[in-house]
Design a protein around this motif. Sequence first.
Motif, PDB file in Angstrom:
ATOM      1  N   GLY A  51       8.842   1.719  -3.140  1.00 32.26           N
ATOM      2  CA  GLY A  51       8.598   0.596  -4.035  1.00 32.26           C
ATOM      3  C   GLY A  51       7.619  -0.416  -3.478  1.00 32.26           C
ATOM      4  O   GLY A  51       7.192  -0.342  -2.323  1.00 32.26           O
ATOM      5  N   GLU A  52       7.283  -1.392  -4.310  1.00 30.16           N
ATOM      6  CA  GLU A  52       6.367  -2.458  -3.929  1.00 30.16           C
ATOM      7  C   GLU A  52       7.072  -3.546  -3.116  1.00 30.16           C
ATOM      8  O   GLU A  52       6.417  -4.414  -2.545  1.00 30.16           O
ATOM      9  CB  GLU A  52       5.774  -3.106  -5.187  1.00 30.16           C
ATOM     10  N   ASN A 110       0.841  -1.188   0.000  1.00 31.12           N
ATOM     11  CA  ASN A 110       0.000   0.000   0.000  1.00 31.12           C
ATOM     12  C   ASN A 110       0.884   1.248   0.000  1.00 31.12           C
ATOM     13  O   ASN A 110       1.839   1.342   0.761  1.00 31.12           O
ATOM     14  CB  ASN A 110      -0.906  -0.036   1.239  1.00 31.12           C
ATOM     15  N   ARG A 111       0.528   2.224  -0.835  1.00 29.84           N
ATOM     16  CA  ARG A 111       1.385   3.408  -0.974  1.00 29.84           C
ATOM     17  C   ARG A 111       1.462   4.230   0.310  1.00 29.84           C
ATOM     18  O   ARG A 111       2.493   4.812   0.631  1.00 29.84           O
ATOM     19  CB  ARG A 111       0.869   4.279  -2.123  1.00 29.84           C
ATOM     20  N   LYS A 112       0.363   4.279   1.065  1.00 32.59           N
ATOM     21  CA  LYS A 112       0.347   5.106   2.270  1.00 32.59           C
ATOM     22  C   LYS A 112       0.990   4.404   3.464  1.00 32.59           C
ATOM     23  O   LYS A 112       1.660   5.046   4.276  1.00 32.59           O
ATOM     24  CB  LYS A 112      -1.099   5.494   2.606  1.00 32.59           C
ATOM     25  N   ALA A 113       0.775   3.102   3.574  1.00 39.10           N
ATOM     26  CA  ALA A 113       1.308   2.379   4.729  1.00 39.10           C
ATOM     27  C   ALA A 113       1.758   0.989   4.297  1.00 39.10           C
ATOM     28  O   ALA A 113       1.161  -0.017   4.665  1.00 39.10           O
ATOM     29  CB  ALA A 113       0.260   2.283   5.826  1.00 39.10           C
ATOM     30  N   GLU A 157      -3.078 -12.194   0.185  1.00 39.26           N
ATOM     31  CA  GLU A 157      -4.033 -11.224   0.698  1.00 39.26           C
ATOM     32  C   GLU A 157      -5.176 -11.003  -0.305  1.00 39.26           C
ATOM     33  O   GLU A 157      -6.318 -10.808   0.083  1.00 39.26           O
ATOM     34  CB  GLU A 157      -3.345  -9.892   1.007  1.00 39.26           C
ATOM     35  N   LEU A 158      -4.858 -11.032  -1.606  1.00 43.54           N
ATOM     36  CA  LEU A 158      -5.881 -10.878  -2.644  1.00 43.54           C
ATOM     37  C   LEU A 158      -6.344 -12.210  -3.202  1.00 43.54           C
ATOM     38  O   LEU A 158      -7.529 -12.405  -3.472  1.00 43.54           O
ATOM     39  CB  LEU A 158      -5.346 -10.019  -3.798  1.00 43.54           C
ATOM     40  N   PHE A 159      -5.388 -13.136  -3.423  1.00 48.55           N
ATOM     41  CA  PHE A 159      -5.705 -14.385  -4.115  1.00 48.55           C
ATOM     42  C   PHE A 159      -5.395 -15.599  -3.241  1.00 48.55           C
ATOM     43  O   PHE A 159      -4.745 -16.552  -3.688  1.00 48.55           O
ATOM     44  CB  PHE A 159      -4.939 -14.455  -5.436  1.00 48.55           C
ATOM     45  N   GLY A 160      -5.834 -15.541  -2.004  1.00 51.11           N
ATOM     46  CA  GLY A 160      -5.600 -16.649  -1.078  1.00 51.11           C
ATOM     47  C   GLY A 160      -6.900 -17.210  -0.544  1.00 51.11           C
ATOM     48  O   GLY A 160      -7.874 -17.409  -1.280  1.00 51.11           O
TER      49      GLY A 160
END
Length: 375
Positions: free
Chosen positions: A136-137, A100-103, A244-247
Motif C-alpha cells: 500500500g501507499e 514508490n512501488r519498488k522501494a 517531496e512533490l509539493f514542498g
Amino acid sequence: MKTLCVLGIMSGTSIDSVDYALCAIAGDQVKLKRFWQINFPARLQSRLHQAARGESSSHELAQLHHDLGRFYTGGAKRVLGGHRPDLVGMHGQTIFHHPNRKAPATFQLGEPAYLVEALQSPVVSNFRAADMATGGEGAPLATAFHRVVFGRRGRHICVNNLGGISNVTSLDWRDQGAVRIMAFDTGPANVLIDLAMRHFTKGAKHFDRNGASARRGVPSEKLLASWLEHPYFAKRPPKSTGRELFGESFLQKALQQCKRARLSKFDVVATFTELTARSLALNYRLHLPAWPDRLILTGGGAANPVLAQGIWNQLLPFNRKVQMHTSDQLGWPLQSIEPAAFALLAYWRWMGKPGNVPTTTGARRPVLLGQVSEP
C-alpha cells in the motif's frame, strides 16, 4: 462493549502545531471529549522543517526523534494533568513519505517511550509501515474514521482535509448496498501557501490568516494552467503525496516563474491558494465516481475563507445543489479530525482489528496498523 478513553496525537505536514483529541471509543462509536493544540516553539519547528527538507544529519534526526517525543508528552501532560487515558495513538511527524512501488519508505519522528513512561498507558505508533509492507501507499489512513463519523445512507459525501496536503474521502452511499469508498491525496492544500508566507515575511508569518494576503492578489491564469499539468493530478488512485512533490523544491521553481511573470507577493499567495482549489476540483472530476452532494471541509485550510470560496466556486458549476460545510459546524473542530482518526486506529489496533482500507491505499489485504509500546 467497554468504552475506552483514547488520546490521539497528530502533527501534520504543515509543521505548525500538535493536535490532541481525547475520545471515548466503543466499537465504531467515537465521541470527542476534549481537543487542544500546542504550537511548536520556533526552534523546534525550524529543526523539523530542516529535517523535512532532508538537511539533517543522522545524529540530529536521532536527537530530534527523542526531543519531539518529549514535546508530545509535555503537551499531553499539560492538559491531562494526572488523568491517565486507557490508550494513546501517536502518529508522529512525517519527514519523509515515498510510496514508490519498488522501494517504498515513510518515516515519522517522535519516540513513544516518553508518553508510555509519563502516562503509564500503552501507546500505538508507526501506523503507516504495515500498509506499505503489504503493497500500500501507507496513506490515506483517516478513511475509516471518516466513514464511521460522517458517512450517511442515501448520500454521496466527500470529506476533504486541508492540512499541508489535501486529501479526500469519497463516501458514496446512494445505493442500498455497502458504501463505496475512495480516498486519496489531491495535492497541495496549505503547504505552498505557508511556505510562501514564510518566504515573503522572512519567517514572521507562518500562514495566510483569513486569506488576507490571497484576497489582495490576483491569481495568474498562465501559471495555474502550467502547474495543473503536473502528472500527479492526473495519476489514478491509489495515490498519496507530500512535501517531496509539493514542498520546498516546487516552491523554489514556482517563485522563479512568479518573478519572471512579475507577480506581487500577494499575487503569488493568491495563485497558490487557487492552485489548491482547482487541483482539488480537477481530482474530483478525473477520479471520483460522481460529484458529491455534500462536501465537508476539515483541517486548518478550512478556516481560510478565500480558499473555501475558491473550492465552492470550482464545485458549483458541476453540481448546483452541492452543500458545503466545515467539520466544526458538525461538532468536530477543524483540527480535531486527524488526531481523532489516529485515536480510533489505535483503538482498533488494541482490539486486533485491521485499520487500513486496501481499496484506497492499494494494500494487498487488511492489516493491523501500528506498533504497541506498553508500560
